[in-house]
Design an enzyme around this catalytic site. Structure first.
Site, PDB file in Angstrom:
ATOM      1  N   LYS A  99     -53.876 -65.351 -46.327  1.00 32.96           N
ATOM      2  CA  LYS A  99     -53.816 -65.349 -47.790  1.00 32.96           C
ATOM      3  C   LYS A  99     -55.126 -65.950 -48.291  1.00 32.96           C
ATOM      4  O   LYS A  99     -55.278 -67.157 -48.409  1.00 32.96           O
ATOM      5  CB  LYS A  99     -52.611 -66.168 -48.279  1.00 32.96           C
ATOM      6  CG  LYS A  99     -52.063 -65.746 -49.660  1.00 32.96           C
ATOM      7  CD  LYS A  99     -53.056 -65.858 -50.816  1.00 32.96           C
ATOM      8  CE  LYS A  99     -53.369 -67.282 -51.181  1.00 32.96           C
ATOM      9  NZ  LYS A  99     -54.339 -67.342 -52.366  1.00 32.96           N
ATOM     10  N   GLU A 146     -57.646 -65.716 -54.331  1.00 30.50           N
ATOM     11  CA  GLU A 146     -57.605 -64.565 -55.231  1.00 30.50           C
ATOM     12  C   GLU A 146     -58.842 -64.490 -56.118  1.00 30.50           C
ATOM     13  O   GLU A 146     -59.056 -63.488 -56.812  1.00 30.50           O
ATOM     14  CB  GLU A 146     -56.344 -64.620 -56.097  1.00 30.50           C
ATOM     15  CG  GLU A 146     -56.277 -65.746 -57.120  1.00 30.50           C
ATOM     16  CD  GLU A 146     -55.792 -67.062 -56.528  1.00 30.50           C
ATOM     17  OE1 GLU A 146     -55.480 -67.968 -57.326  1.00 30.50           O
ATOM     18  OE2 GLU A 146     -55.747 -67.190 -55.281  1.00 30.50           O
ATOM     19  N   GLU A 198     -63.240 -85.708 -56.629  1.00 28.25           N
ATOM     20  CA  GLU A 198     -64.041 -84.662 -55.994  1.00 28.25           C
ATOM     21  C   GLU A 198     -64.481 -83.684 -57.082  1.00 28.25           C
ATOM     22  O   GLU A 198     -63.682 -82.905 -57.597  1.00 28.25           O
ATOM     23  CB  GLU A 198     -63.243 -83.933 -54.917  1.00 28.25           C
ATOM     24  CG  GLU A 198     -64.081 -82.892 -54.179  1.00 28.25           C
ATOM     25  CD  GLU A 198     -63.282 -82.091 -53.165  1.00 28.25           C
ATOM     26  OE1 GLU A 198     -63.882 -81.638 -52.175  1.00 28.25           O
ATOM     27  OE2 GLU A 198     -62.070 -81.893 -53.376  1.00 28.25           O
ATOM     28  N   PHE A 208     -61.798 -70.571 -52.114  1.00 28.42           N
ATOM     29  CA  PHE A 208     -62.770 -69.643 -52.695  1.00 28.42           C
ATOM     30  C   PHE A 208     -64.186 -69.922 -52.235  1.00 28.42           C
ATOM     31  O   PHE A 208     -65.039 -69.027 -52.275  1.00 28.42           O
ATOM     32  CB  PHE A 208     -62.727 -69.706 -54.229  1.00 28.42           C
ATOM     33  CG  PHE A 208     -63.312 -70.966 -54.824  1.00 28.42           C
ATOM     34  CD1 PHE A 208     -64.678 -71.108 -55.005  1.00 28.42           C
ATOM     35  CD2 PHE A 208     -62.503 -72.027 -55.199  1.00 28.42           C
ATOM     36  CE1 PHE A 208     -65.226 -72.267 -55.542  1.00 28.42           C
ATOM     37  CE2 PHE A 208     -63.032 -73.186 -55.741  1.00 28.42           C
ATOM     38  CZ  PHE A 208     -64.399 -73.302 -55.914  1.00 28.42           C
ATOM     39  N   SER A 211     -58.109 -78.306 -51.676  1.00 29.45           N
ATOM     40  CA  SER A 211     -58.146 -79.629 -52.274  1.00 29.45           C
ATOM     41  C   SER A 211     -57.090 -80.535 -51.656  1.00 29.45           C
ATOM     42  O   SER A 211     -56.098 -80.072 -51.082  1.00 29.45           O
ATOM     43  CB  SER A 211     -57.917 -79.526 -53.783  1.00 29.45           C
ATOM     44  OG  SER A 211     -56.576 -79.128 -54.057  1.00 29.45           O
ATOM     45  N   CYS A 222     -66.831 -78.621 -49.191  1.00 29.79           N
ATOM     46  CA  CYS A 222     -66.165 -79.887 -48.877  1.00 29.79           C
ATOM     47  C   CYS A 222     -67.028 -80.804 -48.041  1.00 29.79           C
ATOM     48  O   CYS A 222     -66.681 -81.971 -47.856  1.00 29.79           O
ATOM     49  CB  CYS A 222     -64.825 -79.630 -48.194  1.00 29.79           C
ATOM     50  SG  CYS A 222     -64.974 -78.910 -46.536  1.00 29.79           S
TER      51      CYS A 222
END
Length: 499
Positions: free
Chosen positions: A173, A176, A382, A149, A226, A281
């Site tokens: 993909k 969402e 994280e 995201f 992640s 990240c």
């Protein structure tokens, strides 16, 4: 309410599963859109469209591929502001940050435009009498990308332009949580002349991901997200015989040596820790202050952080926006609340922050934690939010050992005026991307992005030369042709026989 559907076979396709997920404006907390969540059957339809398109796209000329890519790049340039607005509306990041995301994605499109150079093979002649050996690279077939995201345009563009330029077809993909930017990219690529089915977008959650990982017609999977999910993606997809690059999480460190320019280091720490609300990240989430500079460095970071304006991403005055969801905001706040109990000094507490007129938004302010221990939750996990931990070390060696003990190895930076110390750090630190007086060492498009240890699962980094190699496979051709002068008797090809 607006509905985001799928893009399959060159056209928008309504969701057929009946399942939808909410898409929220993080600044207001209001659900503005619903996104169709694909079933396994819908994923199968996208893969089938990609497989059918590969029959011709996989053998298309480099001239055709690059021609379409150049047109796509021009359209992206024309629509970059529109794409940035879509990012801000669904992710929440400020508009300038969203524009920067689109620009970094364009770097990889630039790389794809020059794919003719990347795909050049090698030739050795006369390895034996009249024997030549050539090495060539060919596309894999249908490949898939699963993206996060936090960069809904940039990370997809790290994947599909290069994969498609190499001759593959692609099933994307996207997250969402903010799907509109990815769908718009597919529309623009189609407008640029990309044949139907070469790029497909299916929105969904775990069922869609699982089907892509096990589908027999998907040859490779790229993932960014992640570490726990990256590990799962890698294990599952490789178990089904696929090539995988799965980029995971991070805990990026910035080592500040006693000779560093502390004003420059403080500026860098604030930018790297709090930019994009820390939802990246490559954010610096841990500063390691060496020697006696810690107190002064923390004071300078605090002074700068207090001046950052937090507000809606579409407000030009805002420098940092909200977090993606209320649940994520609460999780980030929990780390700050628990830090003091685990020995940290809370220099700035951003929890409880709100913006007037936007009280239902997913707001959190900037937090700064000093004297954090390596066994605290705020350091080990994280956080993925605007929380900066400062740790102390007496020497360079102690600071380096602290960094190398982390299970993550995405990026690391050193701030120093000493070239010898910087050289040692870049060779000794266990991280895939290193900055010297550069806090966020994200490589340019023609170098590859990727970490070490629990930040990467698979053998290939993303984009650059590694990206080209990931999306192609090598083939070696050994050839011997008879000399025309040795043609059968009675056939004269006109070659002289004086050799």
């Amino acid at each position: 309410m607006k509905t985001v559907n799928h893009w399959i076979g060159g056209q928008a396709v309504d969701g057929a599963s009946g399942d939808h997920g909410p898409v929220t404006d993080p600044a207001t907390g209001e659900v503005t859109t619903q996104v169709a969540l694909a079933s396994a059957d819908e994923v199968d339809a996208a893969v089938a469209a990609a497989k059918a398109a590969y029959a011709s796209w996989g053998t298309s000329s480099l001239a055709q591929r690059t021609s379409v890519m150049f047109k796509f790049r021009a359209l992206l340039d024309q629509h970059r502001d529109e794409i940035a607005r879509l990012i801000t509306a669904e992710h929440g990041k400020v508009h300038d940050d969203a524009l920067g995301e689109v620009a970094r994605g364009l770097e990889i499109v630039d790389l794809a435009c020059g794919i003719t150079v990347q795909l050049k093979g090698e030739l050795s002649t006369q390895v034996a009498s009249r024997v030549d050996v050539a090495s060539i690279r060919q596309p894999l077939g249908v490949v898939a990308g699963i993206t996060p995201f936090n960069f809904p345009a940039m990370v997809p563009m790290w994947m599909f332009p290069l994969a498609i330029a190499c001759g593959n077809t692609f099933v994307l993909k996207p997250s969402e949580k903010d799907p509109s930017a990815a769908l718009r990219l597919a529309e623009l690529f189609s407008e640029a002349g990309l044949p139907d089915g070469v790029l497909n977008v299916v929105n969904g959650d775990k069922p869609a991901v699982d089907r892509l990982l096990e589908h027999p017609d998907v040859a490779a999977v790229s993932f960014v997200g992640s570490t726990p999910i990256a590990r799962h993606i890698h294990a599952t997809a490789t178990a089904h015989g696929k090539r995988v690059q799965a980029l995971g999480g991070a805990k990026n460190h910035m080592l500040v040596l006693p000779d560093a320019d502390l004003d420059a280091a403080a500026d860098a720490a604030v930018s790297a820790a709090y930019g994009s609300a820390g939802e990246r990240c490559m954010a610096v989430s841990a500063v390691v202050a060496v020697g006696a500079v810690g107190d002064e460095l923390v004071a300078k970071i605090k002074e700068r952080a207090e001046k950052i304006t937090v507000g809606p991403g579409n407000d030009p005055a805002s420098e940092m926006g909200p977090l993606i969801t209320a649940a994520h905001r609460d999780k980030v706040a929990g780390y700050v609340a628990g830090a003091a109990a685990q020995g940290a000094e809370v220099v700035l507490d951003g929890t409880g922050f709100t913006v007037e007129g936007y009280e239902k938004g997913h707001w959190i302010g900037l937090s700064l934690l000093d004297k954090v221990s390596t066994d605290s939750d705020a350091y080990r996990d994280e956080i993925f939010g605007p929380v900066l931990c400062v740790l102390r070390a007496e020497t360079y060696e102690e600071g380096l050992a602290l960094i190398n003990a982390s299970p993550y190895g995405n990026g690391a930076a050193v701030f120093t005026r000493d070239g010898g110390a910087a050289r040692r750090f870049q060779l000794e630190v266990e991280a895939g991307m290193v900055g010297v007086n550069v806090p966020i060492p994200v490589p340019v498009g023609y170098h590859s992005f990727g970490g070490w240890k629990d930040s990467l699962f698979g053998d290939h980094h993303i984009y650059g030369n590694d990206g080209t190699h990931f999306y192609t496979r090598g083939k070696v051709v050994t050839t011997r042709w008879p000399d025309p002068a040795d043609a059968p008797a009675g056939v004269d090809l006109g070659f002289p026989r004086n050799h």
